[in-house]
Scaffold this motif. Structure first.
Motif, PDB file in Angstrom:
ATOM      1  N   PRO A  21      44.676  27.179 -39.444  1.00 46.98           N
ATOM      2  CA  PRO A  21      44.624  28.377 -38.606  1.00 46.98           C
ATOM      3  C   PRO A  21      43.303  29.127 -38.748  1.00 46.98           C
ATOM      4  N   ARG A  22      42.656  28.930 -39.899  1.00 46.86           N
ATOM      5  CA  ARG A  22      41.380  29.614 -40.068  1.00 46.86           C
ATOM      6  C   ARG A  22      40.356  29.090 -39.073  1.00 46.86           C
ATOM      7  N   VAL A  23      40.400  27.770 -38.861  1.00 47.50           N
ATOM      8  CA  VAL A  23      39.497  27.179 -37.886  1.00 47.50           C
ATOM      9  C   VAL A  23      39.846  27.714 -36.500  1.00 47.50           C
ATOM     10  N   LEU A  24      41.134  27.764 -36.227  1.00 47.53           N
ATOM     11  CA  LEU A  24      41.602  28.283 -34.949  1.00 47.53           C
ATOM     12  C   LEU A  24      41.081  29.702 -34.747  1.00 47.53           C
ATOM     13  N   ARG A  25      41.194  30.476 -35.820  1.00 51.71           N
ATOM     14  CA  ARG A  25      40.793  31.868 -35.730  1.00 51.71           C
ATOM     15  C   ARG A  25      39.291  31.987 -35.508  1.00 51.71           C
ATOM     16  N   SER A  26      38.524  31.084 -36.136  1.00 49.89           N
ATOM     17  CA  SER A  26      37.079  31.192 -35.985  1.00 49.89           C
ATOM     18  C   SER A  26      36.644  30.703 -34.611  1.00 49.89           C
ATOM     19  N   LEU A  27      37.497  29.949 -33.931  1.00 49.15           N
ATOM     20  CA  LEU A  27      37.153  29.523 -32.579  1.00 49.15           C
ATOM     21  C   LEU A  27      37.500  30.577 -31.542  1.00 49.15           C
ATOM     22  N   LEU A  28      38.302  31.542 -31.950  1.00 46.62           N
ATOM     23  CA  LEU A  28      38.774  32.558 -31.012  1.00 46.62           C
ATOM     24  C   LEU A  28      37.637  33.299 -30.303  1.00 46.62           C
ATOM     25  N   PRO A  29      36.594  33.765 -31.012  1.00 43.06           N
ATOM     26  CA  PRO A  29      35.514  34.489 -30.314  1.00 43.06           C
ATOM     27  C   PRO A  29      34.844  33.625 -29.243  1.00 43.06           C
ATOM     28  N   ALA A  30      34.482  32.403 -29.623  1.00 41.49           N
ATOM     29  CA  ALA A  30      33.803  31.530 -28.673  1.00 41.49           C
ATOM     30  C   ALA A  30      34.699  31.287 -27.466  1.00 41.49           C
ATOM     31  N   PHE A  31      35.951  31.121 -27.737  1.00 43.68           N
ATOM     32  CA  PHE A  31      36.916  30.879 -26.675  1.00 43.68           C
ATOM     33  C   PHE A  31      36.964  32.081 -25.724  1.00 43.68           C
ATOM     34  N   SER A  32      37.016  33.306 -26.272  1.00 43.58           N
ATOM     35  CA  SER A  32      37.084  34.469 -25.373  1.00 43.58           C
ATOM     36  C   SER A  32      35.802  34.622 -24.569  1.00 43.58           C
ATOM     37  N   LEU A  33      34.650  34.292 -25.196  1.00 48.08           N
ATOM     38  CA  LEU A  33      33.384  34.372 -24.453  1.00 48.08           C
ATOM     39  C   LEU A  33      33.402  33.385 -23.287  1.00 48.08           C
ATOM     40  N   ALA A  34      33.864  32.164 -23.563  1.00 47.52           N
ATOM     41  CA  ALA A  34      33.902  31.142 -22.522  1.00 47.52           C
ATOM     42  C   ALA A  34      34.816  31.584 -21.385  1.00 47.52           C
ATOM     43  N   VAL A  35      35.959  32.103 -21.716  1.00 51.31           N
ATOM     44  CA  VAL A  35      36.909  32.532 -20.691  1.00 51.31           C
ATOM     45  C   VAL A  35      36.279  33.581 -19.789  1.00 51.31           C
ATOM     46  N   ILE A  36      35.608  34.541 -20.422  1.00 49.52           N
ATOM     47  CA  ILE A  36      35.070  35.648 -19.637  1.00 49.52           C
ATOM     48  C   ILE A  36      33.883  35.185 -18.790  1.00 49.52           C
TER      49      ILE A  36
END
Lengths: 347, 490, 316
Positions: A21-36
């Motif tokens: 989950p830590r990896v998942l959590r660290s991907l969260l910012p990049a993921f939100s940037l991509a979405v936006i």
């Protein structure tokens, strides 16, 4: 607690890394940037051009630098509520003393002989003042550690001081950015727009500084377990001074970048940076306690917040809700993190 | 002179007092290169304090410290300990959870800096892990917070044995196997044997006497801040070791003889089972009983106390409780006192509801209540409106007793409350507890002091978060408690 | 020295009153005694609004390190906007407007505590993010139009009797009530207990979650009440009307002698600190000093007070 059961056995080398989950959590910012970003391109395909990208990301540079400053303070379990006022102060100094020396100060207008001797026009005055400001930050770190003070209240008080100094230096919007600074911020880089290059450089440099350097490990370690860092012989006062000093340095860089973009100064220009920097750092995966920070995440978080603003404009969302939407984004990201952490506990 | 070349540490007459408590009362200890000293003793024997003195985190009040032949008395501290190669693996882990394994090695070894330090630090620590725990499955880049407790313990141990510019001359291991399974624990003990064979030295503290007997070359037994026995390990066996830890028999003789079980029949007021309990042993406490919880510190006694305390508020399958509960905290600073308040307020906080007239707290009632208990429990103060910090430790502890006893609680839980309290105070409190029990209150008393079990009607011994022995008053002997605390029955 | 005088001098807040009087005196020397009474009335009038929010902020800060409510300005704006719009200048709607403001405060408090509890984030971030939402809601609700308050309400909010503003009198009473609540009720005891030693408080049978919940709601309701009266006082709700109160509420609490480390609150000091801050500003104005110097001096006072008081819990 249940982790401590003596029945814990050894697993093979591939210890649940890929789906941690830590990896998942660290991907969260990049993921939100991509979405936006995708959402913006969908709404406004013209934004995909180099010029469009440049406009989108321009303001992200100073915000990212302020976020980095906040992140250094977060790394040692403190919070800086004065960074916005401080960046405003830097802008004020930059637009006066850094371009015209002491003679650039509206306060001293008419008091300086004409033609002004060298000592009154040298931009060295601005450099000295900004260096002193960084020194004040480092000192603040020392005082907070030595007197065991709550950083929230101390920096709140400091925000009055920086705001007051900014008004003293530049009572009304005006002044002008040094030409070299304007030149730097409007630099033309082939293929990739300059702000994106700048963001990547900032992220990588700070990553090297804090995540890869030997002393960076000590700074973060003192956020994670101050007692054991002290027991290993490191001075916590010095660590705090370093962290706050770096925050002061990046605050200066943020102010200069902002000034380079706006070309003229305004003492109140960066009031919102305090909130943006905290939000950006948290969005980027930093935590309030425990020394868990991520420079690259912070840059991405700052960029996401900047883009979120443009996105809301493109969305033709009622402008009334723009500030609120930022709050909502922050709450949603925090909620997602709680959900991921719950998953972590269950594992 | 020649003898000193192999002696790593020599302590002479080391004393350390905390208030009235003599944690170390003239300890002589020397550790030579090539030996593993097993250090055993019951709670409060002084093992931890001795360790802290060696680690440099506590400076002794008296006595001399000679390290590697140099007299460092007075100049000894963490830095000196590090320089001399004295390393500690503390019971509470001292890693930074937000750093990787390699970065944690860097925190301890300042010499890792400059280009490529991560690779070098990682290689060192993983190399050491490979050496001690083959097949450990830990990588240098793993975040320590993501590792299981057992693996964190392994990293901590490997870090203590790793060598850069300072040697690892003496490594002190305090309960190093508490979170390791048997296989990994054996890997560690094997390594310790190899380490001392190579000229290193170890001090091993463990509640598993088997480990001590197998691994140590020499065993030092401590009791009440003194060394009471020191002999080569092969001259001890489990039984002689346990009896060496116990106190002299005549001190306790008459109590034990006069004791009869007071266990009453009928419905118990408290019925509790530790979460880890696998058999059907459970804790029972009836009206008017004093029930003792024994065993080594940190073996689940505190958890069950908190479970009972909160059983009525929070649904808990750990405990069934009939009646109001109140706790007398033993960790005064963190769990007991409110430092900004007066003595009277500190007493009244648990009874606020009964102190009200209408919606407001009645100051007279509050002061009366405090005055009543000051007299009953003999808190020595000129004025109950003085700050709580104006009291000595013993009187602060009495204030906490007064808080619980002045409340409406029928069940009083005591979390080792007599730590650092002088003998006179203790005796007063014992008598008070007995009087209150005679009036019908139930006491559940976790204590780390063997003598205090004599005041209990019934004793449960805890080990590894389970009840391992259920002793009625007439079955209680120190030896039985020690045996149950230290090792699984064969 | 008589015992009574000695006892008064031992109170930490007395020095803030002395400082306030000194500042007032300095101003009077400068103006040669002109307008001393008016200055006091103005100080009381403005201090009133600082004190209302500071009472709530004080309770929150007393809960211990990390507890601070940053949503006060947005709550003020939202409550003020909603109330003035619903009242729509009609005197008959004043009570409805007031109840509505209370409801807004209650809702804000619930929301804030919900975030703190459910998302397990530090209060400072929870109240920060929620404040964005409240601020937007206020903008959206009223589009920034400034509606006048009902005349009667405006009259109540600005009237003074013999130099004592009515509202100030009411808030002095409110402060007395909070003082009693703090020292003489189980709730007040619980707040100071939690702030001194949360774990000990829980083990002594205090329901820590409930105390925190009540405190955040209390603070939000007071912020809403302040928004209601401040918009009546200043001729309508403005979108930035709460801004000054973010830093002001914390500064008043800290200067007033409440411990920033939690566990010790001080109501009399709030009035002293609020008057002091206003009078310092008025004095610097009279001396003809600009906003810059005023800000710097206020900041220096706050930082100085904290450094002098220290963060560690001290014996009393």
């Amino acid at each position: 607690m249940s982790e401590g059961a003596p029945s814990t056995t050894l697993l093979g080398r591939g210890y649940a890394w890929s789906t941690s989950p830590r990896v998942l959590r660290s991907l969260l910012p990049a993921f939100s940037l991509a979405v936006i970003l995708i959402a913006i391109f969908y709404l406004q395909p013209r934004a995909m051009s180099p010029i469009g990208m440049k406009l989108l990301f321009n303001l992200a540079v100073p915000i990212a630098l302020a976020t980095i400053a906040q992140m250094f303070v977060l790394a040692v379990n403190d919070l800086d509520l004065s960074i916005g006022a401080y960046v405003g102060f830097v802008v004020a100094v930059g637009s006066t003393m850094l371009s015209g020396g002491l003679a650039g100060l509206p306060l001293l207008e008419g008091l300086i002989p004409d033609p002004a001797p060298w000592i009154f026009t040298t931009p060295l005055a601005g450099i000295v003042v900004l260096a002193a400001a960084i020194g004040v930050y480092a000192l603040l770190g020392a005082v907070i550690q030595l007197r065991n003070l709550p950083s929230i209240v101390v920096t709140l008080g400091m925000s009055f001081i920086w705001a007051g100094l900014a008004v003293l230096v530049l009572p009304t919007p005006g002044g002008s950015a040094p030409t070299w600074l304007r030149g730097l911020m409007t630099l033309q880089v082939p293929i990739v727009p300059f702000p994106i290059v700048a963001l990547i450089v900032i992220g990588l440099v700070v990553h090297l500084l804090l995540m890869r350097s030997a002393y960076g490990a000590v700074i973060r370690g003192s956020g994670g377990n101050p007692r054991s860092v002290a027991r290993a012989g490191w001075s916590l006062v010095r660590v705090k001074m370093a962290a706050f000093g770096l925050a002061g340095l990046f605050g200066v860089l943020s102010g200069l970048a902002l000034l380079g973009l706006t070309t003229a100064g305004d003492a109140n220009i960066a009031v919102r940076y305090t909130l943006l920097s905290i939000a950006g750092a948290i969005l980027g995966g930093s935590e309030f306690v425990g020394g868990r920070v991520s420079p690259i995440g912070a840059v991405i978080g700052a960029a996401t917040l900047t883009l979120a603003n443009s996105f809301l404009t493109f969305l033709r969302l009622n402008p009334d809700w723009q500030i609120g939407a930022q709050g909502a984004i922050l709450i949603i990201v925090l909620a997602l993190r709680v959900l991921i952490s719950r998953g972590e506990v269950r594992n | 002179m020649h003898a000193d070349t192999t002696t790593i540490v020599r302590l002479d007459g080391v004393e350390k007092h905390f208030g009235a408590v003599r944690a170390l009362d003239g300890v002589d200890l020397n550790v030579d290169a090539g030996e593993c000293v097993g250090l055993v003793g019951h709670n409060g024997a002084g093992k931890s304090t001795l360790m802290n003195v060696l680690a440099g985190t506590t400076s002794p009040g008296a006595g001399s410290i000679v390290i590697g032949g140099a007299d460092l008395t007075g100049a000894y501290g963490v830095a000196a300990a590090t320089r001399q190669g004295i390393r500690c693996v503390f019971q509470e882990l001292s890693l930074c959870p937000n750093l990787t394994v390699a970065e944690n090695a860097r925190i301890m070894h300042p010499s890792f800096s400059g280009f490529g330090w991560r690779r070098r630090a990682g290689a060192l620590i993983v190399g050491k892990l490979d050496e001690i725990f083959p097949g450990h499955g830990i990588e240098a880049g793993n975040m320590v917070g993501d590792l299981s407790i057992a693996r964190r313990q392994m990293v901590e141990i490997a870090r203590a044995f790793s060598v850069t510019d300072t040697p690892a001359a003496l490594v002190i291991l305090d309960e190093p196997t508490s979170s390791l399974d048997a296989h990994v624990a054996n890997q560690l003990l094997d390594y310790v044997r190899r380490f001392i064979a190579g000229g290193g030295a170890c001090i091993l503290i463990s509640h598993l006497l088997g480990e001590i007997l197998q691994t140590a070359t020499r065993i030092v037994v401590m009791r009440d801040g003194k060394v009471v026995a020191r002999r080569p390990a092969n001259e001890f066996n489990r039984t002689t070791l346990v009896s060496a830890m116990g106190s002299v028999v005549e001190e306790r003789g008459e109590h034990t003889a006069a004791a009869t079980s007071r266990r009453s029949s009928g419905e118990p007021r408290v019925r509790a089972r530790p979460a880890a309990q696998t058999d059907k042993l459970e804790l029972l406490a009836h009206q008017g009983e004093i029930v003792g919880l024994a065993g080594l510190e940190g073996h689940g006694q505190k958890e069950i106390l908190i479970g009972i305390l909160q059983a009525r508020k929070r649904r808990s399958d750990m405990a069934y409780v009939e009646g109001a509960t109140a706790l007398v905290a033993g960790d005064r600073q963190n769990e007991g006192i409110f430092p900004l308040w007066s003595i009277a307020r500190n007493i009244g906080i648990r009874s606020l509801k009964s102190l009200r007239t209408g919606a407001l707290i009645d100051r007279t009632k509050e002061d009366d209540l405090a005055a009543e208990w000051r007299d009953k429990i003999n808190i020595r103060t000129p004025d109950l409106n003085n700050g709580i910090l104006s009291l000595s430790g013993g009187n602060q502890q009495k204030t906490l007793f007064a808080r619980a006893l002045a409340s409406d609680a029928e069940i009083i839980l005591m979390d080792d409350p007599m730590r650092g309290v002088d003998v006179g105070t203790k005796q007063e409190v014992y008598n008070l507890v007995r009087r209150e029990a005679d009036k019908g209150r139930t006491f559940i008393w976790y204590t780390t002091e063997m003598d205090e079990l004599d005041h209990c009607d019934h004793v449960y011994v805890f080990r590894d978060s389970r009840i391992v022995a259920d002793l009625a008053r007439d079955e209680l002997t120190e030896e039985r408690v020690l045996h149950s605390s230290f090792e699984p029955e064969a | 020295m008589p015992a009574a005088v000695k006892q008064i001098l031992e109170r930490p807040w007395i020095w803030v009153y002395i400082a306030a009087i000194a500042v007032w005196g300095a101003t009077m020397v400068f103006t040669q005694g002109q307008g001393g009474g008016d200055l006091l009335t103005a100080a009381l009038a403005f201090a009133t609004f600082s004190v209302i929010v500071a009472l709530g902020q004080m309770m929150v800060i007393t809960l211990g390190p990390g507890n601070v409510d940053l949503s006060i300005p947005a709550t003020m704006t939202l409550a003020g906007t909603v109330a003035t719009k619903v009242m729509d200048t009609q005197d008959s709607m004043i009570l409805v407007g007031f109840l509505l403001a209370l409801a807004v405060g209650l809702g804000v408090g619930l929301f804030n505590y919900g975030l703190i509890r459910l998302l397990q984030i530090p209060p400072i971030i929870a109240t920060l993010s929620s404040s964005f939402l409240f601020q937007s809601a206020a903008i959206w609700y009223n589009r920034g139009l400034r509606i006048k308050p009902p005349p009667q309400l405006a009259d109540i909010a600005t009237r003074d009797v013999l130099g004592l503003p009515l509202l100030a009198a009411a808030v002095i009473l409110l402060a007395v009530i909070v003082h009693v609540v703090l020292h003489r009720t189980t709730y007040g005891r619980a707040v100071t207990a939690v702030g001194q030693n949360t774990r000990a408080a829980a083990l002594a049978g205090i329901n820590v979650d409930r105390v925190r919940f009540q405190t955040y709601v209390f603070c939000a309701v007071l912020a809403a009440v302040n928004g209601f009266f401040f918009s009546a006082f200043s001729g309508g709700a403005a979108l930035n009307m709460g801004q000054a109160y973010l830093l002001n509420s914390i500064a008043v609490v800290v200067i007033g002698g409440t411990s920033v480390a939690g566990g010790f609150a001080n109501v009399p000091g709030l009035w002293a600190a609020a008057m002091f801050l206003f009078l310092v500003e008025a004095m610097l104005n009279t001396f003809g000093l600009g906003a810059g110097i005023r800000l710097v001096l206020t900041g220096l006072i706050i930082v100085g007070v904290i450094i002098a008081a220290g963060g560690q819990k001290t014996e009393r």
